[in-house]
Each structure stands twice: as structure tokens, then as C-alpha cells.
Design a protein around this motif. Structure first.
Motif, PDB file in Angstrom:
ATOM      1  N   LEU A   1     -15.484   7.676  -3.952  1.00 43.11           N
ATOM      2  CA  LEU A   1     -14.717   7.468  -2.716  1.00 43.11           C
ATOM      3  C   LEU A   1     -13.419   8.262  -2.761  1.00 43.11           C
ATOM      4  CD1 LEU A   1     -14.844   3.605  -2.081  1.00 43.11           C
ATOM      5  CD2 LEU A   1     -15.585   5.353  -0.450  1.00 43.11           C
ATOM      6  N   LEU A   2     -12.964   8.677  -1.592  1.00 43.67           N
ATOM      7  CA  LEU A   2     -11.620   9.228  -1.443  1.00 43.67           C
ATOM      8  C   LEU A   2     -10.858   8.245  -0.571  1.00 43.67           C
ATOM      9  CD1 LEU A   2      -9.426  11.408  -1.602  1.00 43.67           C
ATOM     10  CD2 LEU A   2     -10.548  12.569   0.317  1.00 43.67           C
ATOM     11  N   LEU A   3      -9.691   7.834  -1.017  1.00 39.94           N
ATOM     12  CA  LEU A   3      -8.910   6.848  -0.281  1.00 39.94           C
ATOM     13  C   LEU A   3      -7.554   7.440   0.078  1.00 39.94           C
ATOM     14  CD1 LEU A   3      -8.757   3.075  -1.137  1.00 39.94           C
ATOM     15  CD2 LEU A   3      -6.760   4.285  -0.252  1.00 39.94           C
ATOM     16  N   LEU A   4      -7.228   7.443   1.375  1.00 40.96           N
ATOM     17  CA  LEU A   4      -5.936   7.902   1.864  1.00 40.96           C
ATOM     18  C   LEU A   4      -5.177   6.698   2.413  1.00 40.96           C
ATOM     19  CD1 LEU A   4      -7.111  10.987   4.006  1.00 40.96           C
ATOM     20  CD2 LEU A   4      -6.535  10.953   1.578  1.00 40.96           C
ATOM     21  N   ALA A   5      -3.876   6.645   2.173  1.00 41.24           N
ATOM     22  CA  ALA A   5      -3.096   5.516   2.680  1.00 41.24           C
ATOM     23  C   ALA A   5      -1.697   5.972   3.046  1.00 41.24           C
ATOM     24  CB  ALA A   5      -3.032   4.391   1.644  1.00 41.24           C
ATOM     25  N   SER A   6      -1.075   5.222   3.939  1.00 45.20           N
ATOM     26  CA  SER A   6       0.298   5.519   4.334  1.00 45.20           C
ATOM     27  C   SER A   6       1.103   4.232   4.354  1.00 45.20           C
ATOM     28  CB  SER A   6       0.333   6.184   5.715  1.00 45.20           C
ATOM     29  OG  SER A   6      -0.041   5.264   6.732  1.00 45.20           O
ATOM     30  N   TYR A   7       2.391   4.386   4.098  1.00 43.11           N
ATOM     31  CA  TYR A   7       3.282   3.237   4.230  1.00 43.11           C
ATOM     32  C   TYR A   7       4.690   3.715   4.552  1.00 43.11           C
ATOM     33  CZ  TYR A   7       4.965   3.999  -0.622  1.00 43.11           C
ATOM     34  OH  TYR A   7       5.500   4.521  -1.772  1.00 43.11           O
ATOM     35  N   ARG A   8       5.453   2.807   5.136  1.00 40.47           N
ATOM     36  CA  ARG A   8       6.819   3.109   5.543  1.00 40.47           C
ATOM     37  C   ARG A   8       7.777   2.854   4.395  1.00 40.47           C
ATOM     38  NH1 ARG A   8       8.467  -0.284  10.547  1.00 40.47           N
ATOM     39  NH2 ARG A   8       6.647   0.845  11.354  1.00 40.47           N
ATOM     40  N   ASP A   9       8.683   3.789   4.215  1.00 42.51           N
ATOM     41  CA  ASP A   9       9.698   3.625   3.189  1.00 42.51           C
ATOM     42  C   ASP A   9      10.709   2.573   3.641  1.00 42.51           C
ATOM     43  OD1 ASP A   9      10.866   4.117   0.799  1.00 42.51           O
ATOM     44  OD2 ASP A   9      11.798   6.018   1.361  1.00 42.51           O
ATOM     45  N   GLY A  10      11.320   1.871   2.706  1.00 41.42           N
ATOM     46  CA  GLY A  10      12.327   0.886   3.065  1.00 41.42           C
ATOM     47  C   GLY A  10      12.154  -0.416   2.318  1.00 41.42           C
ATOM     48  N   ILE A  11      12.602  -1.498   2.941  1.00 42.97           N
ATOM     49  CA  ILE A  11      12.518  -2.822   2.326  1.00 42.97           C
ATOM     50  C   ILE A  11      11.102  -3.370   2.492  1.00 42.97           C
ATOM     51  CG2 ILE A  11      13.413  -5.189   2.382  1.00 42.97           C
ATOM     52  CD1 ILE A  11      16.018  -4.033   3.506  1.00 42.97           C
ATOM     53  N   HIS A  12      10.518  -3.847   1.393  1.00 42.05           N
ATOM     54  CA  HIS A  12       9.139  -4.312   1.421  1.00 42.05           C
ATOM     55  C   HIS A  12       9.040  -5.780   0.999  1.00 42.05           C
ATOM     56  CE1 HIS A  12       8.371   0.158   0.460  1.00 42.05           C
ATOM     57  NE2 HIS A  12       8.183  -0.021   1.755  1.00 42.05           N
ATOM     58  N   THR A  13       7.922  -6.387   1.385  1.00 44.14           N
ATOM     59  CA  THR A  13       7.655  -7.756   0.951  1.00 44.14           C
ATOM     60  C   THR A  13       7.389  -7.769  -0.552  1.00 44.14           C
ATOM     61  OG1 THR A  13       5.271  -7.566   1.298  1.00 44.14           O
ATOM     62  CG2 THR A  13       6.606  -8.274   3.191  1.00 44.14           C
ATOM     63  N   THR A  14       7.508  -8.947  -1.138  1.00 42.92           N
ATOM     64  CA  THR A  14       7.229  -9.082  -2.575  1.00 42.92           C
ATOM     65  C   THR A  14       5.791  -8.688  -2.879  1.00 42.92           C
ATOM     66  OG1 THR A  14       8.838 -10.886  -2.765  1.00 42.92           O
ATOM     67  CG2 THR A  14       7.176 -10.700  -4.504  1.00 42.92           C
ATOM     68  N   ALA A  15       4.855  -9.111  -2.013  1.00 46.42           N
ATOM     69  CA  ALA A  15       3.439  -8.793  -2.230  1.00 46.42           C
ATOM     70  C   ALA A  15       3.208  -7.287  -2.205  1.00 46.42           C
ATOM     71  CB  ALA A  15       2.579  -9.475  -1.172  1.00 46.42           C
ATOM     72  N   PHE A  16       3.847  -6.594  -1.268  1.00 46.85           N
ATOM     73  CA  PHE A  16       3.637  -5.148  -1.187  1.00 46.85           C
ATOM     74  C   PHE A  16       4.297  -4.423  -2.354  1.00 46.85           C
ATOM     75  CE2 PHE A  16       4.639  -0.850   0.483  1.00 46.85           C
ATOM     76  CZ  PHE A  16       3.324  -0.409   0.577  1.00 46.85           C
ATOM     77  N   SER A  17       5.471  -4.887  -2.760  1.00 43.54           N
ATOM     78  CA  SER A  17       6.138  -4.268  -3.917  1.00 43.54           C
ATOM     79  C   SER A  17       5.275  -4.383  -5.170  1.00 43.54           C
ATOM     80  CB  SER A  17       7.500  -4.932  -4.146  1.00 43.54           C
ATOM     81  OG  SER A  17       8.365  -4.690  -3.054  1.00 43.54           O
ATOM     82  N   LYS A  18       4.651  -5.546  -5.355  1.00 46.72           N
ATOM     83  CA  LYS A  18       3.745  -5.725  -6.496  1.00 46.72           C
ATOM     84  C   LYS A  18       2.556  -4.782  -6.389  1.00 46.72           C
ATOM     85  CE  LYS A  18       4.776 -10.591  -7.515  1.00 46.72           C
ATOM     86  NZ  LYS A  18       4.224 -11.981  -7.532  1.00 46.72           N
ATOM     87  N   THR A  19       2.043  -4.611  -5.162  1.00 43.10           N
ATOM     88  CA  THR A  19       0.896  -3.715  -4.958  1.00 43.10           C
ATOM     89  C   THR A  19       1.270  -2.278  -5.291  1.00 43.10           C
ATOM     90  OG1 THR A  19      -0.030  -5.137  -3.234  1.00 43.10           O
ATOM     91  CG2 THR A  19      -0.775  -2.846  -3.267  1.00 43.10           C
ATOM     92  N   LEU A  20       2.455  -1.843  -4.855  1.00 45.92           N
ATOM     93  CA  LEU A  20       2.894  -0.479  -5.159  1.00 45.92           C
ATOM     94  C   LEU A  20       2.985  -0.262  -6.662  1.00 45.92           C
ATOM     95  CD1 LEU A  20       5.713   0.487  -2.616  1.00 45.92           C
ATOM     96  CD2 LEU A  20       3.392   1.388  -2.779  1.00 45.92           C
ATOM     97  N   THR A  21       3.521  -1.241  -7.359  1.00 43.34           N
ATOM     98  CA  THR A  21       3.614  -1.134  -8.822  1.00 43.34           C
ATOM     99  C   THR A  21       2.221  -0.985  -9.420  1.00 43.34           C
ATOM    100  OG1 THR A  21       5.617  -2.496  -8.871  1.00 43.34           O
ATOM    101  CG2 THR A  21       4.371  -2.290 -10.924  1.00 43.34           C
ATOM    102  N   SER A  22       1.278  -1.770  -8.926  1.00 44.30           N
ATOM    103  CA  SER A  22      -0.098  -1.705  -9.420  1.00 44.30           C
ATOM    104  C   SER A  22      -0.728  -0.353  -9.099  1.00 44.30           C
ATOM    105  CB  SER A  22      -0.920  -2.831  -8.787  1.00 44.30           C
ATOM    106  OG  SER A  22      -2.293  -2.704  -9.097  1.00 44.30           O
ATOM    107  N   LEU A  23      -0.506   0.128  -7.877  1.00 42.98           N
ATOM    108  CA  LEU A  23      -1.103   1.404  -7.471  1.00 42.98           C
ATOM    109  C   LEU A  23      -0.552   2.565  -8.287  1.00 42.98           C
ATOM    110  CD1 LEU A  23      -1.137   1.088  -3.560  1.00 42.98           C
ATOM    111  CD2 LEU A  23      -3.046   0.772  -5.141  1.00 42.98           C
ATOM    112  N   HIS A  24       0.739   2.544  -8.549  1.00 40.96           N
ATOM    113  CA  HIS A  24       1.359   3.655  -9.275  1.00 40.96           C
ATOM    114  C   HIS A  24       0.970   3.671 -10.745  1.00 40.96           C
ATOM    115  CE1 HIS A  24       3.548   5.254  -5.966  1.00 40.96           C
ATOM    116  NE2 HIS A  24       4.249   4.160  -5.757  1.00 40.96           N
ATOM    117  N   ARG A  25       0.460   2.552 -11.233  1.00 40.12           N
ATOM    118  CA  ARG A  25      -0.042   2.538 -12.616  1.00 40.12           C
ATOM    119  C   ARG A  25      -1.381   3.255 -12.730  1.00 40.12           C
ATOM    120  NH1 ARG A  25       2.017  -3.000 -13.329  1.00 40.12           N
ATOM    121  NH2 ARG A  25      -0.021  -3.767 -12.692  1.00 40.12           N
ATOM    122  N   ALA A  26      -2.101   3.354 -11.613  1.00 41.46           N
ATOM    123  CA  ALA A  26      -3.419   3.994 -11.630  1.00 41.46           C
ATOM    124  C   ALA A  26      -3.265   5.510 -11.693  1.00 41.46           C
ATOM    125  CB  ALA A  26      -4.207   3.591 -10.381  1.00 41.46           C
ATOM    126  N   THR A  27      -4.013   6.140 -12.571  1.00 42.19           N
ATOM    127  CA  THR A  27      -3.905   7.604 -12.719  1.00 42.19           C
ATOM    128  C   THR A  27      -4.415   8.336 -11.489  1.00 42.19           C
ATOM    129  OG1 THR A  27      -6.082   7.637 -13.814  1.00 42.19           O
ATOM    130  CG2 THR A  27      -4.130   7.493 -15.228  1.00 42.19           C
TER     131      THR A  27
END
Length: 245
Positions: free
Chosen positions: A154-180
Motif C-alpha cells: 500500500l501507499l498511504l498519503l496523509a495531511s494535517y494542519r500544523d499547530g496545537i493538537h489534541t493529546t490523541a493526535f500528538s501521540k499518533t504523530l509520535t508513533s508515526l514518526h517512529r516508523a521508518t
């Protein structure tokens, strides 16, 4: 772009995230990809997993070899997200209710298996817009899927707005950035020359340098805001005398 990658477009409102996703998706469709899109609207009452419900419905609405029954076989857990598919599934294979954590894992695995099989039959790109607005359940499924991508075509493309995020989204970003497989693509505003070129293209006339410079400073090169102000330029015509709102 290639299968197994997760490019994340990040930027402020109006910077061009959706436009770039549309261009990338159109090119992939021209190359033979199946496109599945999930959006997260700013609307009260939006159900959990809404982006994924859109994606799976779009997939199952496409004529599939062997019909829906064959498409669901081996991933019957998707019926918990799309109850309308239950009549096409082997009910004896539908996972029985378990404790919440195990039930969630079973459903996530079924959805990942379903999308993996779809991509092995036809190159597939999944586009998730505005994931900063997604509910926590959808974000958990996204994190689960991304961990499977190195072994999934699969190829996955995603977008998000920069700025203040919810706790759930911040945790998700941390998880996503750990993935190579994940890489972040920050989008910045246009520079002065690009701003002047865009204004000329939008108004059909060469934009006065002082006006272009003032608009660039006011909008920081944001294409959406530039287009909005360009309509004022077009309406007023007398660009040098334009009173910026």
C-alpha cells in the motif's frame, strides 16, 4: 512515491495540502493505482472510524473479482465497521465479541488484511485528509496500519494542519514518526517571485511590484489567502490604490 511509504504533508490552512494530494493521487491513478480517500470533517456527530468507513465503502463499492463474499473471506472482522456487509460474509467466521482491547486488535487486523489483499491485486493508494481532525479510534487504526506497511504493498498519503493538537493526535504523530516508512513534508508559503507570478496568473495582468510585495508580506505567501486577495485586485482593477483588507 512507492508502496510502503507514508508521506505526511503538514502546513497551515490554505497552504496547498489538499491541492498537492489531488495532484499526487491523479498521477497515481494515471499510473494504474486504485485510489481510496478518507476525510475527517469538522462536523458534530461524526461517527468513530469515519475516514476508514469511507475508504472501505469505496473499496467494496468497486466491482471485485468473485464478488463481495470472496473479497471479505479471511477478513470477516470488517463487518464490525461495515454492518451492511454482514449478509455477504460467512457468519461462522465473524469474530465473536471479546474483551475491548482484543476485539479492537482483531478488527484492525481484519481491516489491514483486507486492504493488503486489495493492494496485492491492484496497486492502491490511500489518502487521508486532515488527520488532525480524526477521532481517536481512527488514529489508532492508522498507527496500526502504518506498522504493517513495510510488508504491505500500500501507499498511504496523509495531511494535517500544523499547530496545537489534541493529546490523541500528538501521540499518533509520535508513533508515526517512529516508523521508518514515514517522512514529513512541511509546506511553506510562496516566496516573493512566486507570489508575483501567482497574482499575475490569477488576475490576467502583471501585478505592480509594490502591491505584490505588500500582499506577500500580508499573507506570508499563503496561496489560499493570495487567491482571496487577488479577487479583490481583479474587482478593483486599480491595483496601486487597493486598500488591503
Amino acid at each position: 512515491l512507492k508502496a510502503g511509504e507514508v508521506p505526511l504533508l503538514v502546513g497551515e490552512t490554505g497552504i496547498g495540502k489538499t491541492r498537492l494530494l489531488d495532484i499526487a493521487t491523479d498521477e497515481l491513478i494515471s499510473a494504474g493505482y486504485q485510489s481510496l480517500v478518507g476525510r475527517s470533517p469538522e462536523a458534530p456527530g461524526t461517527p468513530a472510524f469515519w475516514p476508514w468507513i469511507q475508504i472501505l465503502r469505496e473499496h467494496f463499492d468497486t466491482p471485485l473479482p468473485g464478488g463481495l463474499g470472496m473479497a471479505i473471506t479471511g477478513s470477516e472482522g470488517v463487518v464490525h465497521l461495515l454492518p451492511e456487509l454482514r449478509r455477504h460474509a460467512d457468519t461462522s467466521a465473524i469474530p465473536t465479541p471479546q474483551d475491548p482491547a482484543q476485539a479492537r486488535f482483531t478488527m484492525f487486523d481484519a481491516i489491514t488484511t483486507c486492504l493488503d489483499r486489495a493492494a496485492r491485486k491492484l496497486p492502491t493508494v490511500i489518502t487521508l485528509e486532515d488527520i488532525h481532525r480524526a477521532d481517536e479510534a481512527s488514529l489508532l487504526l492508522l498507527s496500526f496500519l502504518v506498522t504493517s506497511l513495510p510488508n504491505c504493498p500500500l501507499l498511504l498519503l496523509a495531511s494535517y494542519r500544523d499547530g496545537i493538537h489534541t493529546t490523541a493526535f500528538s501521540k499518533t504523530l509520535t508513533s508515526l514518526h517512529r516508523a521508518t516508512s514515514t517522512h514529513c513534508l512541511p509546506l511553506d508559503g510562496l516566496d516573493y517571485a512566486e507570489t508575483a507570478h501567482l497574482l499575475s496568473a490569477l488576475t490576467g495582468a502583471t501585478t505592480d511590484a509594490d502591491v505584490a510585495r505588500a500582499l506577500h508580506e500580508r499573507t506570508k505567501g499563503n496561496p489560499y489567502f493570495l487567491a482571496h486577495l487577488a479577487r479583490h485586485l481583479e474587482a478593483n482593477r486599480e491595483m496601486k490604490e487597493l486598500a488591503l483588507p
